[in-house]
Design a protein around this motif. Structure first.
Motif, PDB file in Angstrom:
ATOM      1  N   ALA A  41      16.326 -54.942  -4.013  1.00 32.06           N
ATOM      2  CA  ALA A  41      17.390 -55.089  -3.012  1.00 32.06           C
ATOM      3  C   ALA A  41      18.509 -54.086  -3.264  1.00 32.06           C
ATOM      4  N   VAL A  42      18.842 -53.885  -4.535  1.00 29.83           N
ATOM      5  CA  VAL A  42      19.862 -52.890  -4.892  1.00 29.83           C
ATOM      6  C   VAL A  42      19.383 -51.507  -4.469  1.00 29.83           C
ATOM      7  N   GLN A  43      18.135 -51.203  -4.754  1.00 31.22           N
ATOM      8  CA  GLN A  43      17.576 -49.897  -4.395  1.00 31.22           C
ATOM      9  C   GLN A  43      17.629 -49.672  -2.881  1.00 31.22           C
ATOM     10  N   ARG A  44      17.262 -50.667  -2.100  1.00 32.44           N
ATOM     11  CA  ARG A  44      17.308 -50.540  -0.635  1.00 32.44           C
ATOM     12  C   ARG A  44      18.735 -50.286  -0.156  1.00 32.44           C
ATOM     13  N   ARG A  45      19.681 -51.004  -0.726  1.00 37.08           N
ATOM     14  CA  ARG A  45      21.079 -50.841  -0.320  1.00 37.08           C
ATOM     15  C   ARG A  45      21.593 -49.451  -0.685  1.00 37.08           C
ATOM     16  N   ILE A  46      21.261 -48.988  -1.875  1.00 36.69           N
ATOM     17  CA  ILE A  46      21.694 -47.648  -2.291  1.00 36.69           C
ATOM     18  C   ILE A  46      21.093 -46.600  -1.368  1.00 36.69           C
ATOM     19  N   ARG A  47      19.800 -46.713  -1.084  1.00 36.08           N
ATOM     20  CA  ARG A  47      19.146 -45.741  -0.186  1.00 36.08           C
ATOM     21  C   ARG A  47      19.788 -45.760   1.203  1.00 36.08           C
ATOM     22  N   ARG A  48      20.110 -46.949   1.698  1.00 36.25           N
ATOM     23  CA  ARG A  48      20.740 -47.054   3.021  1.00 36.25           C
ATOM     24  C   ARG A  48      22.122 -46.397   2.999  1.00 36.25           C
ATOM     25  N   MET A  49      22.887 -46.610   1.915  1.00 36.96           N
ATOM     26  CA  MET A  49      24.216 -45.994   1.831  1.00 36.96           C
ATOM     27  C   MET A  49      24.115 -44.481   1.666  1.00 36.96           C
ATOM     28  N   SER A  52      23.159 -43.120   5.191  1.00 38.84           N
ATOM     29  CA  SER A  52      24.255 -43.211   6.163  1.00 38.84           C
ATOM     30  C   SER A  52      25.421 -42.295   5.822  1.00 38.84           C
ATOM     31  N   GLY A  53      25.425 -41.730   4.617  1.00 36.43           N
ATOM     32  CA  GLY A  53      26.516 -40.848   4.221  1.00 36.43           C
ATOM     33  C   GLY A  53      27.636 -41.524   3.470  1.00 36.43           C
ATOM     34  N   VAL A  54      27.538 -42.836   3.250  1.00 40.10           N
ATOM     35  CA  VAL A  54      28.562 -43.510   2.435  1.00 40.10           C
ATOM     36  C   VAL A  54      28.520 -42.941   1.015  1.00 40.10           C
ATOM     37  N   ILE A  55      27.325 -42.819   0.454  1.00 42.85           N
ATOM     38  CA  ILE A  55      27.139 -42.139  -0.837  1.00 42.85           C
ATOM     39  C   ILE A  55      26.749 -40.711  -0.495  1.00 42.85           C
ATOM     40  N   ARG A  56      27.642 -39.780  -0.808  1.00 46.60           N
ATOM     41  CA  ARG A  56      27.429 -38.385  -0.406  1.00 46.60           C
ATOM     42  C   ARG A  56      26.681 -37.571  -1.443  1.00 46.60           C
ATOM     43  N   ALA A  57      26.803 -37.945  -2.725  1.00 43.22           N
ATOM     44  CA  ALA A  57      26.128 -37.178  -3.775  1.00 43.22           C
ATOM     45  C   ALA A  57      26.100 -37.998  -5.052  1.00 43.22           C
ATOM     46  N   ASN A  58      25.169 -37.658  -5.897  1.00 41.31           N
ATOM     47  CA  ASN A  58      25.103 -38.220  -7.243  1.00 41.31           C
ATOM     48  C   ASN A  58      25.234 -37.045  -8.199  1.00 41.31           C
ATOM     49  N   VAL A  59      26.398 -36.951  -8.845  1.00 40.62           N
ATOM     50  CA  VAL A  59      26.692 -35.773  -9.664  1.00 40.62           C
ATOM     51  C   VAL A  59      27.217 -36.191 -11.038  1.00 40.62           C
ATOM     52  N   ALA A  60      27.187 -35.234 -11.949  1.00 43.05           N
ATOM     53  CA  ALA A  60      27.809 -35.428 -13.252  1.00 43.05           C
ATOM     54  C   ALA A  60      29.223 -34.857 -13.193  1.00 43.05           C
ATOM     55  N   VAL A  61      30.188 -35.582 -13.717  1.00 44.72           N
ATOM     56  CA  VAL A  61      31.563 -35.090 -13.796  1.00 44.72           C
ATOM     57  C   VAL A  61      31.679 -34.361 -15.124  1.00 44.72           C
ATOM     58  N   MET A 147      49.952 -28.364 -15.893  1.00 50.72           N
ATOM     59  CA  MET A 147      50.264 -28.385 -17.321  1.00 50.72           C
ATOM     60  C   MET A 147      49.414 -29.407 -18.066  1.00 50.72           C
ATOM     61  N   ASP A 148      48.966 -30.457 -17.361  1.00 49.04           N
ATOM     62  CA  ASP A 148      48.153 -31.500 -17.979  1.00 49.04           C
ATOM     63  C   ASP A 148      47.319 -32.163 -16.888  1.00 49.04           C
ATOM     64  N   ARG A 149      46.079 -32.458 -17.201  1.00 44.33           N
ATOM     65  CA  ARG A 149      45.206 -33.177 -16.272  1.00 44.33           C
ATOM     66  C   ARG A 149      45.387 -34.665 -16.527  1.00 44.33           C
ATOM     67  N   VAL A 150      46.416 -35.236 -15.938  1.00 40.02           N
ATOM     68  CA  VAL A 150      46.794 -36.624 -16.204  1.00 40.02           C
ATOM     69  C   VAL A 150      45.778 -37.601 -15.628  1.00 40.02           C
ATOM     70  N   LYS A 151      45.372 -37.394 -14.397  1.00 40.24           N
ATOM     71  CA  LYS A 151      44.358 -38.237 -13.767  1.00 40.24           C
ATOM     72  C   LYS A 151      43.557 -37.376 -12.814  1.00 40.24           C
ATOM     73  N   THR A 152      42.264 -37.345 -13.010  1.00 40.26           N
ATOM     74  CA  THR A 152      41.377 -36.626 -12.103  1.00 40.26           C
ATOM     75  C   THR A 152      40.200 -37.538 -11.777  1.00 40.26           C
ATOM     76  N   GLY A 153      39.536 -37.245 -10.731  1.00 42.37           N
ATOM     77  CA  GLY A 153      38.358 -38.018 -10.374  1.00 42.37           C
ATOM     78  C   GLY A 153      38.158 -38.037  -8.881  1.00 42.37           C
ATOM     79  N   LEU A 154      37.087 -38.658  -8.476  1.00 40.82           N
ATOM     80  CA  LEU A 154      36.774 -38.736  -7.061  1.00 40.82           C
ATOM     81  C   LEU A 154      36.540 -40.170  -6.613  1.00 40.82           C
ATOM     82  N   ALA A 155      36.850 -41.133  -7.478  1.00 43.92           N
ATOM     83  CA  ALA A 155      36.615 -42.537  -7.121  1.00 43.92           C
ATOM     84  C   ALA A 155      37.452 -42.933  -5.922  1.00 43.92           C
ATOM     85  N   VAL A 156      36.814 -43.637  -4.992  1.00 43.64           N
ATOM     86  CA  VAL A 156      37.465 -44.136  -3.789  1.00 43.64           C
ATOM     87  C   VAL A 156      37.748 -45.617  -3.996  1.00 43.64           C
ATOM     88  N   PRO A 157      38.977 -46.087  -3.727  1.00 46.90           N
ATOM     89  CA  PRO A 157      39.268 -47.516  -3.875  1.00 46.90           C
ATOM     90  C   PRO A 157      38.328 -48.339  -2.981  1.00 46.90           C
TER      91      PRO A 157
END
Length: 159
Positions: A41-49, A52-61, A147-157
């Motif tokens: 069920a998790v796999q089906r949901r991930i594939r659907r997302m 549909s473009g909700v999950i745009r990429a799976n990348v390493a940060v 001067m400093d990378r205080v907070k970086t990321g791509l997480a969406v609330p």
């Protein structure tokens, strides 16, 4: 890809996204155990997302410092001409530059905001000559060195 705004996310989808944004290598079995769904069920949901473009990429940060790019700059770009052709040409040039990590076409006093990663200020100077000074449609640019990378990321609330 069309905007995924119309995609209807339920509580399970949201829970999956929270986990994947923390670590997208989490096994589907583990995700299922955490949110009380089967792995299929998790796999089906991930594939659907993904479809549909909700999950745009799976990348390493990747840590830019670890790969020899310790300098992050924010660059404002103002164009001379803002015709659709000129804007598209600028977008293409910025997309093609590997030093440009992020590019935003924005409203306001400038036309673009770039996030640039470089190994040195000498490399940044070379980039400005190649990407900005050589382009007659760039009126001006302004750089800000982080001067400093205080907070970086791509997480969406996730609501």
């Amino acid at each position: 890809m069309p905007a995924p705004a119309a995609y209807d996310l339920d509580a399970f989808d949201r829970a999956i996204l929270v986990i994947l944004q923390q670590d997208n290598t989490t096994p589907q079995r583990v995700i299922g155990e955490r949110i009380n769904l089967s792995a299929p069920a998790v796999q089906r949901r991930i594939r659907r997302m993904e479809a549909s473009g909700v999950i745009r990429a799976n990348v390493a940060v990747v840590d830019p410092v670890a790969l020899g790019h310790p300098i992050t700059l924010f660059v404002e770009i103002e164009l001379v001409s803002e015709t659709a052709v000129d804007i598209d040409a600028a977008k293409s040039a910025f997309i093609a530059a590997p030093e440009v990590q992020q590019c935003y076409y924005v409203t306001g006093e400038v036309d673009f905001m770039l996030v640039v990663l470089v190994p040195s200020m000498t490399a940044y100077e070379a980039l400005t000559r190649r990407l900005f000074f050589a382009n007659p449609n760039i009126r001006k640019f302004r750089s800000f060195v982080a001067m400093d990378r205080v907070k970086t990321g791509l997480a969406v609330p996730i609501p």
